[in-house]
Each structure stands twice: as C-alpha cells, then as structure tokens.
Design a protein around this motif. Sequence first.
Motif, PDB file in Angstrom:
ATOM      1  N   GLU A   1       4.012 -19.537  47.835  1.00 38.78           N
ATOM      2  CA  GLU A   1       2.617 -19.893  47.581  1.00 38.78           C
ATOM      3  C   GLU A   1       2.439 -21.069  46.624  1.00 38.78           C
ATOM      4  N   GLU A   2       3.382 -21.339  45.731  1.00 43.86           N
ATOM      5  CA  GLU A   2       3.239 -22.447  44.786  1.00 43.86           C
ATOM      6  C   GLU A   2       3.931 -23.721  45.254  1.00 43.86           C
ATOM      7  N   THR A   3       5.144 -23.600  45.740  1.00 47.65           N
ATOM      8  CA  THR A   3       5.921 -24.796  46.081  1.00 47.65           C
ATOM      9  C   THR A   3       5.753 -25.229  47.533  1.00 47.65           C
ATOM     10  N   GLY A   4       5.348 -24.315  48.398  1.00 46.50           N
ATOM     11  CA  GLY A   4       5.209 -24.642  49.815  1.00 46.50           C
ATOM     12  C   GLY A   4       6.518 -24.580  50.586  1.00 46.50           C
ATOM     13  N   LEU A   5       7.629 -24.263  49.895  1.00 50.70           N
ATOM     14  CA  LEU A   5       8.910 -24.140  50.585  1.00 50.70           C
ATOM     15  C   LEU A   5       8.834 -23.025  51.623  1.00 50.70           C
ATOM     16  N   THR A   6       9.578 -23.199  52.709  1.00 52.85           N
ATOM     17  CA  THR A   6       9.632 -22.159  53.732  1.00 52.85           C
ATOM     18  C   THR A   6      11.070 -21.701  53.908  1.00 52.85           C
ATOM     19  N   GLN A   7      11.207 -20.475  54.380  1.00 51.83           N
ATOM     20  CA  GLN A   7      12.527 -19.942  54.692  1.00 51.83           C
ATOM     21  C   GLN A   7      12.382 -18.874  55.756  1.00 51.83           C
ATOM     22  N   VAL A   8      13.482 -18.670  56.494  1.00 49.31           N
ATOM     23  CA  VAL A   8      13.544 -17.596  57.476  1.00 49.31           C
ATOM     24  C   VAL A   8      14.276 -16.431  56.833  1.00 49.31           C
ATOM     25  N   VAL A   9      13.646 -15.268  56.894  1.00 49.84           N
ATOM     26  CA  VAL A   9      14.228 -14.056  56.349  1.00 49.84           C
ATOM     27  C   VAL A   9      14.506 -13.127  57.533  1.00 49.84           C
ATOM     28  N   ASP A  10      15.774 -12.703  57.685  1.00 49.48           N
ATOM     29  CA  ASP A  10      16.110 -11.877  58.843  1.00 49.48           C
ATOM     30  C   ASP A  10      15.494 -10.477  58.724  1.00 49.48           C
ATOM     31  N   ALA A  11      15.404  -9.798  59.848  1.00 50.61           N
ATOM     32  CA  ALA A  11      14.737  -8.500  59.921  1.00 50.61           C
ATOM     33  C   ALA A  11      15.376  -7.466  58.995  1.00 50.61           C
ATOM     34  N   GLN A  12      16.672  -7.530  58.805  1.00 52.70           N
ATOM     35  CA  GLN A  12      17.353  -6.575  57.927  1.00 52.70           C
ATOM     36  C   GLN A  12      16.854  -6.714  56.491  1.00 52.70           C
ATOM     37  N   GLN A  13      16.668  -7.949  56.022  1.00 50.67           N
ATOM     38  CA  GLN A  13      16.166  -8.169  54.666  1.00 50.67           C
ATOM     39  C   GLN A  13      14.731  -7.663  54.512  1.00 50.67           C
ATOM     40  N   ILE A  14      13.953  -7.776  55.581  1.00 50.77           N
ATOM     41  CA  ILE A  14      12.583  -7.255  55.554  1.00 50.77           C
ATOM     42  C   ILE A  14      12.635  -5.739  55.366  1.00 50.77           C
ATOM     43  N   GLU A  15      13.518  -5.086  56.124  1.00 49.61           N
ATOM     44  CA  GLU A  15      13.666  -3.639  56.010  1.00 49.61           C
ATOM     45  C   GLU A  15      14.127  -3.231  54.613  1.00 49.61           C
ATOM     46  N   TRP A  16      14.903  -4.059  53.962  1.00 44.21           N
ATOM     47  CA  TRP A  16      15.428  -3.749  52.632  1.00 44.21           C
ATOM     48  C   TRP A  16      14.428  -4.085  51.520  1.00 44.21           C
ATOM     49  N   GLY A  17      13.228  -4.525  51.874  1.00 41.01           N
ATOM     50  CA  GLY A  17      12.182  -4.713  50.873  1.00 41.01           C
ATOM     51  C   GLY A  17      11.942  -6.118  50.380  1.00 41.01           C
ATOM     52  N   PHE A  18      12.239  -7.136  51.183  1.00 43.44           N
ATOM     53  CA  PHE A  18      12.033  -8.524  50.752  1.00 43.44           C
ATOM     54  C   PHE A  18      10.589  -8.774  50.328  1.00 43.44           C
ATOM     55  N   GLU A  19       9.631  -8.300  51.113  1.00 40.57           N
ATOM     56  CA  GLU A  19       8.219  -8.581  50.822  1.00 40.57           C
ATOM     57  C   GLU A  19       7.782  -7.971  49.495  1.00 40.57           C
ATOM     58  N   GLY A  20       8.164  -6.741  49.241  1.00 45.19           N
ATOM     59  CA  GLY A  20       7.791  -6.089  47.998  1.00 45.19           C
ATOM     60  C   GLY A  20       8.445  -6.712  46.773  1.00 45.19           C
ATOM     61  N   ASN A  21       9.658  -7.213  46.938  1.00 45.72           N
ATOM     62  CA  ASN A  21      10.399  -7.798  45.827  1.00 45.72           C
ATOM     63  C   ASN A  21      10.082  -9.274  45.598  1.00 45.72           C
ATOM     64  N   ASN A  22       9.395  -9.904  46.534  1.00 40.45           N
ATOM     65  CA  ASN A  22       9.075 -11.333  46.431  1.00 40.45           C
ATOM     66  C   ASN A  22       7.599 -11.559  46.758  1.00 40.45           C
ATOM     67  N   PRO A  23       6.707 -11.166  45.871  1.00 36.03           N
ATOM     68  CA  PRO A  23       5.273 -11.223  46.179  1.00 36.03           C
ATOM     69  C   PRO A  23       4.714 -12.635  46.344  1.00 36.03           C
ATOM     70  N   ARG A  24       5.406 -13.653  45.850  1.00 35.57           N
ATOM     71  CA  ARG A  24       4.894 -15.025  45.991  1.00 35.57           C
ATOM     72  C   ARG A  24       5.248 -15.657  47.336  1.00 35.57           C
ATOM     73  N   TRP A  25       6.072 -14.984  48.111  1.00 36.37           N
ATOM     74  CA  TRP A  25       6.420 -15.466  49.441  1.00 36.37           C
ATOM     75  C   TRP A  25       5.503 -14.782  50.452  1.00 36.37           C
ATOM     76  N   GLN A  26       4.755 -15.583  51.196  1.00 37.27           N
ATOM     77  CA  GLN A  26       3.808 -15.067  52.182  1.00 37.27           C
ATOM     78  C   GLN A  26       4.408 -15.139  53.579  1.00 37.27           C
ATOM     79  N   LYS A  27       4.263 -14.053  54.334  1.00 39.80           N
ATOM     80  CA  LYS A  27       4.785 -14.030  55.709  1.00 39.80           C
ATOM     81  C   LYS A  27       3.901 -14.905  56.596  1.00 39.80           C
ATOM     82  N   ILE A  28       4.538 -15.823  57.326  1.00 36.01           N
ATOM     83  CA  ILE A  28       3.819 -16.747  58.207  1.00 36.01           C
ATOM     84  C   ILE A  28       3.848 -16.253  59.655  1.00 36.01           C
ATOM     85  N   GLY A  29       5.027 -15.886  60.151  1.00 29.40           N
ATOM     86  CA  GLY A  29       5.115 -15.425  61.531  1.00 29.40           C
ATOM     87  C   GLY A  29       6.542 -15.094  61.929  1.00 29.40           C
TER      88      GLY A  29
END
Length: 98
Positions: A58-86
């Motif tokens: 949300e601040e830097t505009g950097l993008t990254q691909v996070v694989d499905a396994q990392q999502i299952e392991w809680g990437f979104e909860g542990n990284n609140p400044r990263w917004q899911k795009i698609g």
Amino acid sequence: MADIVERLREGTTTAPGCHSPTCGDVDKADVLMAEAADRIEALEAALEEPYGYVFQHEETGLTQVVDAQQIEWGFEGNNPRWQKIGPVYLHPDIPREA
C-alpha cells in the motif's frame, strides 16, 4: 500420455484391478482411453486452481506473487500492508465449450 500410446500399440490387456482369470481380456483401447480420460480430467481440475495471488504494497506500490501455500499459512494476516489484487494462473485462460 506417451506411455498410454505405447501400451495401446501392444494389443490387449487384463482389466485394471482384475486379479482373477475369470475377468478375461478386454480391449486395450477401451482400458487405456478410460485411463487417459481420467488423467485429462485430473489435469483440467488442477488448471482451474490459481497458482497464487498478486499482492501490492500500500505504501511503495511494489507487487509480488504469493503462492497458494503461503496464503494458507497466513500471509494476509501477517502482512496487513500488502493488498490482494487478483489470482495468478500458470496457463492462459482458455474458453471452454458449453
């Protein structure tokens, strides 16, 4: 699939799961076509699932691909400044016949 074609050239075979001589021989083409259909169905099911998701900071505009396994392991909860795009797929979107 190449192994199916090779086995198809060999002739006839016993039905899968048959451990008795009473099962008899069946047409090898029928057995192998059923096996090929099962493999294709499994591959198509795997293609429908996304590999992962694109996230943007949300601040830097950097993008990254996070694989499905990392999502299952809680990437979104542990990284609140990263917004899911698609979602991200490993294949092009192919329209299916109805």
